[in-house]
Write a protein that holds these residues in place. Structure first.
Motif, mmCIF file in Angstrom:
data_model
loop_
_atom_site.group_PDB
_atom_site.id
_atom_site.type_symbol
_atom_site.label_atom_id
_atom_site.label_comp_id
_atom_site.label_asym_id
_atom_site.label_seq_id
_atom_site.Cartn_x
_atom_site.Cartn_y
_atom_site.Cartn_z
ATOM 1 N N LEU A 1 7.311 -2.990 -6.106
ATOM 2 C CA LEU A 1 5.876 -3.243 -5.922
ATOM 3 C C LEU A 1 5.473 -4.578 -6.546
ATOM 4 N N ARG A 2 6.015 -4.878 -7.728
ATOM 5 C CA ARG A 2 5.708 -6.157 -8.380
ATOM 6 C C ARG A 2 6.174 -7.326 -7.522
ATOM 7 N N THR A 3 7.394 -7.204 -6.975
ATOM 8 C CA THR A 3 7.936 -8.272 -6.124
ATOM 9 C C THR A 3 7.096 -8.427 -4.855
ATOM 10 N N THR A 4 6.742 -7.297 -4.237
ATOM 11 C CA THR A 4 5.954 -7.332 -2.999
ATOM 12 C C THR A 4 4.569 -7.897 -3.252
ATOM 13 N N THR A 5 3.960 -7.510 -4.366
ATOM 14 C CA THR A 5 2.625 -8.018 -4.717
ATOM 15 C C THR A 5 2.662 -9.526 -4.929
ATOM 16 N N GLN A 6 3.719 -10.007 -5.577
ATOM 17 C CA GLN A 6 3.870 -11.455 -5.782
ATOM 18 C C GLN A 6 3.965 -12.186 -4.450
ATOM 19 N N ARG A 7 4.696 -11.592 -3.497
ATOM 20 C CA ARG A 7 4.839 -12.231 -2.181
ATOM 21 C C ARG A 7 3.518 -12.218 -1.417
ATOM 22 N N VAL A 8 2.802 -11.113 -1.503
ATOM 23 C CA VAL A 8 1.491 -11.022 -0.840
ATOM 24 C C VAL A 8 0.562 -12.094 -1.401
ATOM 25 N N ASN A 9 0.516 -12.206 -2.725
ATOM 26 C CA ASN A 9 -0.346 -13.211 -3.365
ATOM 27 C C ASN A 9 0.093 -14.620 -3.007
ATOM 28 N N LEU A 10 1.416 -14.833 -2.945
ATOM 29 C CA LEU A 10 1.939 -16.159 -2.601
ATOM 30 C C LEU A 10 1.503 -16.553 -1.197
ATOM 31 N N PHE A 11 1.672 -15.646 -0.233
ATOM 32 C CA PHE A 11 1.296 -15.937 1.147
ATOM 33 C C PHE A 11 -0.219 -16.078 1.283
ATOM 34 N N GLU A 12 -0.944 -15.111 0.683
ATOM 35 C CA GLU A 12 -2.389 -15.018 0.881
ATOM 36 C C GLU A 12 -3.156 -16.110 0.144
ATOM 37 N N LYS A 13 -2.736 -16.414 -1.091
ATOM 38 C CA LYS A 13 -3.518 -17.312 -1.933
ATOM 39 C C LYS A 13 -2.945 -18.720 -2.046
ATOM 40 N N VAL A 14 -1.675 -18.885 -1.642
ATOM 41 C CA VAL A 14 -1.060 -20.207 -1.795
ATOM 42 C C VAL A 14 -0.595 -20.774 -0.456
ATOM 43 N N GLN B 1 0.827 -1.211 0.000
ATOM 44 C CA GLN B 1 0.000 0.000 0.000
ATOM 45 C C GLN B 1 0.860 1.259 0.000
ATOM 46 N N GLN B 2 1.962 1.233 0.771
ATOM 47 C CA GLN B 2 2.860 2.387 0.825
ATOM 48 C C GLN B 2 3.507 2.637 -0.535
ATOM 49 N N LEU B 3 3.947 1.562 -1.191
ATOM 50 C CA LEU B 3 4.571 1.697 -2.508
ATOM 51 C C LEU B 3 3.581 2.251 -3.527
ATOM 52 N N GLN B 4 2.356 1.755 -3.496
ATOM 53 C CA GLN B 4 1.329 2.248 -4.419
ATOM 54 C C GLN B 4 1.080 3.735 -4.209
ATOM 55 N N SER B 5 1.008 4.144 -2.946
ATOM 56 C CA SER B 5 0.772 5.558 -2.627
ATOM 57 C C SER B 5 1.937 6.432 -3.086
ATOM 58 N N GLU B 6 3.168 5.974 -2.830
ATOM 59 C CA GLU B 6 4.350 6.745 -3.216
ATOM 60 C C GLU B 6 4.461 6.868 -4.732
ATOM 61 N N ILE B 7 4.154 5.797 -5.445
ATOM 62 C CA ILE B 7 4.225 5.823 -6.915
ATOM 63 C C ILE B 7 3.218 6.825 -7.470
ATOM 64 N N ARG B 8 2.010 6.843 -6.918
ATOM 65 C CA ARG B 8 1.012 7.820 -7.372
ATOM 66 C C ARG B 8 1.489 9.252 -7.121
ATOM 67 N N THR B 9 2.054 9.475 -5.936
ATOM 68 C CA THR B 9 2.529 10.819 -5.588
ATOM 69 C C THR B 9 3.644 11.279 -6.521
ATOM 70 N N ILE B 10 4.614 10.391 -6.773
ATOM 71 C CA ILE B 10 5.750 10.749 -7.626
ATOM 72 C C ILE B 10 5.295 10.930 -9.073
ATOM 73 N N ASP B 11 4.356 10.090 -9.523
ATOM 74 C CA ASP B 11 3.810 10.227 -10.875
ATOM 75 C C ASP B 11 3.176 11.602 -11.066
ATOM 76 N N GLU B 12 2.407 12.009 -10.067
ATOM 77 C CA GLU B 12 1.754 13.321 -10.132
ATOM 78 C C GLU B 12 2.797 14.441 -10.150
ATOM 79 N N LYS B 13 3.855 14.270 -9.365
ATOM 80 C CA LYS B 13 4.920 15.273 -9.327
ATOM 81 C C LYS B 13 5.628 15.347 -10.681
ATOM 82 N N ALA B 14 5.875 14.201 -11.306
ATOM 83 C CA ALA B 14 6.533 14.171 -12.611
ATOM 84 C C ALA B 14 5.662 14.846 -13.671
ATOM 85 N N ARG B 15 4.361 14.585 -13.611
ATOM 86 C CA ARG B 15 3.455 15.231 -14.564
ATOM 87 C C ARG B 15 3.446 16.746 -14.370
#
Length: 221
Positions: free
Chosen positions: A148-161, A33-47
């Motif tokens: 974020l991709r790596t963290t999401t994969q780990r979340v899915n691995l723990f949560e769904k597998v 969640q933190q990574l998603q929030s930071e990416i949105r913030t930085i994207d907006e700053k870049a724009r």
């Protein structure tokens, strides 16, 4: 995949693994969640930086055209000499931070070039600096998106597998050990019954054995 051992030791190992997964999952979810929030913030700053760059460029074009000597300014009059970068950390990810830049200005004849050339060079430096800022922000997004991709994969691995699989293993081992315990009790009862039956049979045989009579002295005479 290793074959599941239906033993008490394996049951304990599976329970320990489940505790670990359940302990780390909230941390991973929070990091996601933190990574998603930071990416949105930085994207907006870049724009915003790029919009500022476009606005500056439009103003620059209009400003030069006023003097009617647009061809007098050459883009290579200003070049980047050195980019200053620091380093920051977001959610455990090392990211570059823009800290400024040094510029070189090309040599030009002060007498043959318009007076506004220096002002134009200042604006060009500002435009280049905005480009550099945007590039660094893009690099931040790239690094954070990778994490974020790596963290999401780990979340899915723990949560769904891992968590469902471990729970199923614990249940399977528990059922097996429970059945084994019931079977052991049944076997014990059957064994006791057999032993009791043998004991009873021996007692009955002992009771039915004829008693040998002894002759008295009178019967002998």
């Amino acid at each position: 995949m290793a074959k599941l051992k239906l033993t008490k030791n394996e049951q304990k190992a599976q329970k320990d693994a489940l505790k670990m997964y359940q302990r780390y999952l909230p941390t991973l979810t929070l990091k996601k969640q933190q990574l998603q929030s930071e990416i949105r913030t930085i994207d907006e700053k870049a724009r915003a930086v790029r919009e500022q760059r476009k606005k500056l460029e439009a103003e620059f074009e209009d400003w030069i055209s006023v003097f009617g000597e647009k061809e007098a300014f050459k883009p290579d009059m200003v070049t980047v000499k050195n980019i200053k970068r620091g380093w920051g950390n977001i959610a455990g990810v090392k990211i570059p931070v823009y800290e400024g830049a040094d510029f070189n200005r090309g040599d030009y004849d002060l007498y043959s070039t318009p007076l506004w050339i220096d002002m134009a060079a200042d604006r060009m430096e500002k435009a280049l600096e905005l480009d550099l800022q945007a590039e660094v922000l893009d690099e931040q997004v790239r690094l954070l998106a990778k994490e974020l991709r790596t963290t999401t994969q780990r979340v899915n691995l723990f949560e769904k597998v891992k968590i469902p699989e471990t729970k199923a293993n614990i249940k399977r081992i528990g059922i097996f050990l429970g059945d084994e315990q019931v079977n052991a009790v049944v076997r014990s009862k059957i064994s006791k019954k057999k032993l009791q039956a043998v004991s009873n049979e021996k007692n009955e045989t002992s009771d039915e054995k004829p008693v040998k009579k002894t002759k008295s002295k009178k019967e002998v005479n």
